[in-house]
Motif scaffolding. Structure first.
Motif, PDB file in Angstrom:
ATOM      1  N   MET A   1       0.822  -1.185   0.000  1.00 14.93           N
ATOM      2  CA  MET A   1       0.000   0.000   0.000  1.00 14.93           C
ATOM      3  C   MET A   1       0.873   1.258   0.000  1.00 14.93           C
ATOM      4  SD  MET A   1      -3.016   1.259   2.541  1.00 14.93           S
ATOM      5  CE  MET A   1      -4.253   0.209   1.845  1.00 14.93           C
ATOM      6  N   ALA A   2       1.960   1.243   0.780  1.00 12.38           N
ATOM      7  CA  ALA A   2       2.834   2.414   0.830  1.00 12.38           C
ATOM      8  C   ALA A   2       3.446   2.699  -0.538  1.00 12.38           C
ATOM      9  CB  ALA A   2       3.930   2.211   1.873  1.00 12.38           C
ATOM     10  N   THR A   3       3.786   1.648  -1.267  1.00 16.96           N
ATOM     11  CA  THR A   3       4.349   1.837  -2.611  1.00 16.96           C
ATOM     12  C   THR A   3       3.320   2.463  -3.537  1.00 16.96           C
ATOM     13  OG1 THR A   3       5.833  -0.038  -2.284  1.00 16.96           O
ATOM     14  CG2 THR A   3       5.458   0.658  -4.550  1.00 16.96           C
ATOM     15  N   THR A  23       7.322  14.813  -4.153  1.00 17.02           N
ATOM     16  CA  THR A  23       7.830  13.525  -3.714  1.00 17.02           C
ATOM     17  C   THR A  23       7.362  13.245  -2.293  1.00 17.02           C
ATOM     18  OG1 THR A  23       9.887  14.434  -2.849  1.00 17.02           O
ATOM     19  CG2 THR A  23       9.893  13.753  -5.167  1.00 17.02           C
ATOM     20  N   VAL A  24       7.525  12.000  -1.883  1.00 23.26           N
ATOM     21  CA  VAL A  24       7.149  11.607  -0.531  1.00 23.26           C
ATOM     22  C   VAL A  24       8.107  10.516  -0.062  1.00 23.26           C
ATOM     23  CG1 VAL A  24       5.460   9.883  -1.296  1.00 23.26           C
ATOM     24  CG2 VAL A  24       5.219  10.916   0.941  1.00 23.26           C
ATOM     25  N   SER A  25       8.433  10.569   1.210  1.00 20.65           N
ATOM     26  CA  SER A  25       9.196   9.508   1.852  1.00 20.65           C
ATOM     27  C   SER A  25       8.285   8.879   2.897  1.00 20.65           C
ATOM     28  CB  SER A  25      10.446  10.063   2.527  1.00 20.65           C
ATOM     29  OG  SER A  25      11.310  10.636   1.588  1.00 20.65           O
ATOM     30  N   LYS A  52      14.611   9.130   4.212  1.00 19.65           N
ATOM     31  CA  LYS A  52      15.112  10.479   3.937  1.00 19.65           C
ATOM     32  C   LYS A  52      16.631  10.484   3.761  1.00 19.65           C
ATOM     33  CE  LYS A  52      11.482  13.082   6.240  1.00 19.65           C
ATOM     34  NZ  LYS A  52      11.175  14.085   7.277  1.00 19.65           N
ATOM     35  N   GLN A  53      17.337   9.733   4.598  1.00 25.10           N
ATOM     36  CA  GLN A  53      18.794   9.683   4.520  1.00 25.10           C
ATOM     37  C   GLN A  53      19.278   8.997   3.244  1.00 25.10           C
ATOM     38  OE1 GLN A  53      19.862   7.778   8.199  1.00 25.10           O
ATOM     39  NE2 GLN A  53      19.823   9.686   9.355  1.00 25.10           N
ATOM     40  N   ASP A  57      12.034  10.234  -1.418  1.00 23.54           N
ATOM     41  CA  ASP A  57      11.144   9.709  -2.457  1.00 23.54           C
ATOM     42  C   ASP A  57      11.197   8.180  -2.518  1.00 23.54           C
ATOM     43  OD1 ASP A  57       9.180  10.067  -4.392  1.00 23.54           O
ATOM     44  OD2 ASP A  57      10.637   9.964  -6.019  1.00 23.54           O
ATOM     45  N   GLN A  58      11.013   7.534  -1.347  1.00 25.02           N
ATOM     46  CA  GLN A  58      11.034   6.084  -1.293  1.00 25.02           C
ATOM     47  C   GLN A  58      10.324   5.582  -0.050  1.00 25.02           C
ATOM     48  OE1 GLN A  58      15.046   4.456  -0.150  1.00 25.02           O
ATOM     49  NE2 GLN A  58      15.624   6.555  -0.677  1.00 25.02           N
TER      50      GLN A  58
END
Length: 63
Positions: A1-3, A23-25, A52-53, A57-58
């Motif tokens: 779902m997160a993907t 984008t979103v992390s 984030k590190q 965007d993942q």
């Protein structure tokens, strides 16, 4: 779902800002039998900071 959420956000475009990419992390943790709400949120938070590190965007998971 997160993907799926990540892919949907990547496809968003703001009117009048064609060259701006949103984008979103995301940090994801799966609830374990011994988890409290606090420990679950802490693991999800660590996963978010890992995303984030690693360049943003993942999606990262913490289990």
């Amino acid at each position: 779902m997160a993907t799926r959420v990540l892919q949907q956000v990547r496809g968003l475009r703001l009117v009048g800002y064609d060259d701006l990419h949103i984008t979103v992390s995301l940090g994801v943790a799966t609830s374990q039998s011994n988890d409290s709400q606090e420990s679950l949120l802490q693991r999800a938070d660590r996963a978010l900071y890992q995303a984030k590190q690693q360049g943003r965007d993942q999606v990262c998971t913490q289990d």
